[in-house]
Design a protein around this motif. Structure first.
Motif, PDB file in Angstrom:
ATOM      1  N   PRO A   1       0.939  -1.195  -0.222  1.00 28.94           N
ATOM      2  CA  PRO A   1      -0.202  -0.127   0.083  1.00 28.94           C
ATOM      3  C   PRO A   1       0.819   1.586  -0.072  1.00 28.94           C
ATOM      4  O   PRO A   1       1.823   1.047   0.140  1.00 28.94           O
ATOM      5  N   PRO A   2       0.181   2.526  -0.461  1.00 28.72           N
ATOM      6  CA  PRO A   2      -1.028   2.098  -0.992  1.00 28.72           C
ATOM      7  C   PRO A   2      -0.997   1.857  -2.710  1.00 28.72           C
ATOM      8  O   PRO A   2       0.256   2.111  -3.660  1.00 28.72           O
ATOM      9  N   ARG A   3      -2.279   1.620  -3.341  1.00 22.65           N
ATOM     10  CA  ARG A   3      -2.196   1.312  -4.370  1.00 22.65           C
ATOM     11  C   ARG A   3      -2.516   2.409  -5.285  1.00 22.65           C
ATOM     12  O   ARG A   3      -3.021   3.105  -4.954  1.00 22.65           O
ATOM     13  N   GLY A   4      -2.221   2.087  -6.655  1.00 17.69           N
ATOM     14  CA  GLY A   4      -2.492   3.480  -7.515  1.00 17.69           C
ATOM     15  C   GLY A   4      -1.500   3.658  -9.100  1.00 17.69           C
ATOM     16  O   GLY A   4      -0.227   3.128  -8.433  1.00 17.69           O
ATOM     17  N   SER A   5      -1.726   4.382  -9.784  1.00 19.66           N
ATOM     18  CA  SER A   5      -1.104   4.527 -10.649  1.00 19.66           C
ATOM     19  C   SER A   5      -0.405   6.008 -10.936  1.00 19.66           C
ATOM     20  O   SER A   5       0.712   6.401 -11.351  1.00 19.66           O
ATOM     21  N   ALA A   6      -0.394   6.589  -9.667  1.00 18.70           N
ATOM     22  CA  ALA A   6       0.114   7.946  -9.859  1.00 18.70           C
ATOM     23  C   ALA A   6       0.814   8.590  -8.573  1.00 18.70           C
ATOM     24  O   ALA A   6       0.472   7.643  -7.367  1.00 18.70           O
TER      25      ALA A   6
ATOM     26  N   ASN B   1       6.300   5.775  -1.591  1.00 14.99           N
ATOM     27  CA  ASN B   1       5.550   5.713  -1.843  1.00 14.99           C
ATOM     28  C   ASN B   1       4.299   6.763  -1.551  1.00 14.99           C
ATOM     29  O   ASN B   1       2.580   6.877  -1.994  1.00 14.99           O
ATOM     30  N   LEU B   2       5.058   7.504  -0.497  1.00  9.63           N
ATOM     31  CA  LEU B   2       2.965   8.008   0.672  1.00  9.63           C
ATOM     32  C   LEU B   2       2.119   8.480  -0.267  1.00  9.63           C
ATOM     33  O   LEU B   2       0.999   8.308   0.493  1.00  9.63           O
ATOM     34  N   THR B   3       2.898   9.260  -1.426  1.00 13.74           N
ATOM     35  CA  THR B   3       1.771   9.739  -1.982  1.00 13.74           C
ATOM     36  C   THR B   3       1.358   9.014  -3.264  1.00 13.74           C
ATOM     37  O   THR B   3       0.029  10.092  -3.984  1.00 13.74           O
ATOM     38  N   ARG B   4       1.513   7.943  -3.256  1.00 14.12           N
ATOM     39  CA  ARG B   4       1.353   7.113  -4.194  1.00 14.12           C
ATOM     40  C   ARG B   4      -0.741   6.570  -4.527  1.00 14.12           C
ATOM     41  O   ARG B   4      -0.745   6.954  -3.662  1.00 14.12           O
ATOM     42  N   GLY B   5      -1.596   6.651  -5.178  1.00 12.15           N
ATOM     43  CA  GLY B   5      -2.832   6.056  -5.427  1.00 12.15           C
ATOM     44  C   GLY B   5      -3.412   6.472  -6.376  1.00 12.15           C
ATOM     45  O   GLY B   5      -2.893   6.256  -7.472  1.00 12.15           O
ATOM     46  N   GLU B   6      -4.200   6.951  -6.844  1.00  5.61           N
ATOM     47  CA  GLU B   6      -5.095   6.718  -8.339  1.00  5.61           C
ATOM     48  C   GLU B   6      -5.001   8.403  -8.807  1.00  5.61           C
ATOM     49  O   GLU B   6      -5.167   9.348  -8.021  1.00  5.61           O
ATOM     50  N   PRO B   7      -4.910   8.487 -10.270  1.00  9.38           N
ATOM     51  CA  PRO B   7      -4.478   9.919 -10.387  1.00  9.38           C
ATOM     52  C   PRO B   7      -6.131  10.706  -9.940  1.00  9.38           C
ATOM     53  O   PRO B   7      -6.510  10.242  -9.877  1.00  9.38           O
ATOM     54  N   GLY B   8      -5.517  12.343 -10.112  1.00  7.92           N
ATOM     55  CA  GLY B   8      -6.509  13.186  -9.537  1.00  7.92           C
ATOM     56  C   GLY B   8      -5.972  13.361  -8.225  1.00  7.92           C
ATOM     57  O   GLY B   8      -4.791  13.623  -7.872  1.00  7.92           O
ATOM     58  N   GLU B   9      -7.177  14.810  -8.136  1.00  8.88           N
ATOM     59  CA  GLU B   9      -6.208  15.952  -6.958  1.00  8.88           C
ATOM     60  C   GLU B   9      -6.489  15.163  -5.532  1.00  8.88           C
ATOM     61  O   GLU B   9      -7.180  13.685  -5.053  1.00  8.88           O
ATOM     62  N   ILE B  10      -6.515  15.291  -4.349  1.00  8.54           N
ATOM     63  CA  ILE B  10      -6.614  15.465  -3.088  1.00  8.54           C
ATOM     64  C   ILE B  10      -5.526  16.223  -2.584  1.00  8.54           C
ATOM     65  O   ILE B  10      -5.180  17.624  -1.825  1.00  8.54           O
ATOM     66  N   GLU B  11      -5.755  15.246  -1.179  1.00  8.95           N
ATOM     67  CA  GLU B  11      -5.896  17.563   0.317  1.00  8.95           C
ATOM     68  C   GLU B  11      -5.111  17.009   0.614  1.00  8.95           C
ATOM     69  O   GLU B  11      -4.985  15.520   1.494  1.00  8.95           O
ATOM     70  N   ILE B  12      -4.044  18.035   0.902  1.00  7.04           N
ATOM     71  CA  ILE B  12      -3.021  17.965   1.655  1.00  7.04           C
ATOM     72  C   ILE B  12      -2.760  19.319   2.931  1.00  7.04           C
ATOM     73  O   ILE B  12      -2.840  19.930   2.618  1.00  7.04           O
TER      74      ILE B  12
END
Length: 186
Positions: free
Chosen positions: A84-89, A158-169
């Motif tokens: 984890p985390p999973r995702g391509s972005a 890998n900490l910021t990995r996930g699905e493409p798109g916007e995230i809140e930090i």
């Protein structure tokens, strides 16, 4: 291996395991590094590995048992990373844990990195509402490492990995707390 440790062979046979790989240099067992009875670990994990219903679940369970070895060199080699985390972005930033805090130390892309709004020196406190501390705790079982510094180094990758798109930090920087939306990119 199985010839030197009949208890491991018995566990494998009981659960009809097809293959068990154990690495021990002759006369230099890693038992002091593992810190627990390896036969007990296998008794815990062999049924979970055998019950895995998907390739991802199988790989993730193997990664978890490998992490129990407490050796940075022990890893699962596979086409896809089950950790984890999973995702391509991911965010185009470089993170490093400094005194157990996730700190932005650079940018992996010279334009997209600064465009996230993050700055070098920012300490990331939450990602999509989850504290970095809680993410590290949840992911710890899936990151093999001989010590916490090595584990945090690998989690930072890998900490910021996930699905493409916007995230809140959210986090803190020299001039105080910050909150922003940033774009994960492939």
């Amino acid at each position: 291996g199985l010839r030197r440790d009949p208890e491991i062979a018995a566990v494998a046979a009981e659960h009809e395991a097809v293959l068990v790989i154990v690495h021990n240099q002759r006369n230099r067992p890693y038992r002091d590094v593992i810190g627990e009875n390896w036969t007990d670990v296998l008794v815990e994990f062999v049924p979970r590995v055998m019950a895995a219903s998907t390739v991802d679940e199988y790989r993730l369970t193997l990664t978890e048992v490998i992490a129990r070895i407490n050796d940075t060199h022990a890893n699962l080699r596979a086409d896809s990373n089950p950790q984890p985390p999973r995702g391509s972005a991911e965010l185009p930033v470089v993170l490093r844990f400094v005194e157990d805090e996730a700190v932005v130390t650079g940018f992996s892309h010279p334009v997209r990195g600064p465009a996230t709004g993050l700055r070098i020196g920012d300490v990331i406190g939450t990602i999509d509402g989850r504290s970095v501390d809680s993410l590290v705790t949840a992911w710890r079982p899936f990151y093999p490492a001989s010590n916490q510094a090595a584990r945090l180094r690998n989690i930072a990758l890998n900490l910021t990995r996930g699905e493409p798109g916007e995230i809140e930090i959210t986090g803190t920087r020299l001039d105080g707390p910050f909150s922003l939306s940033a774009e994960r990119v492939p």
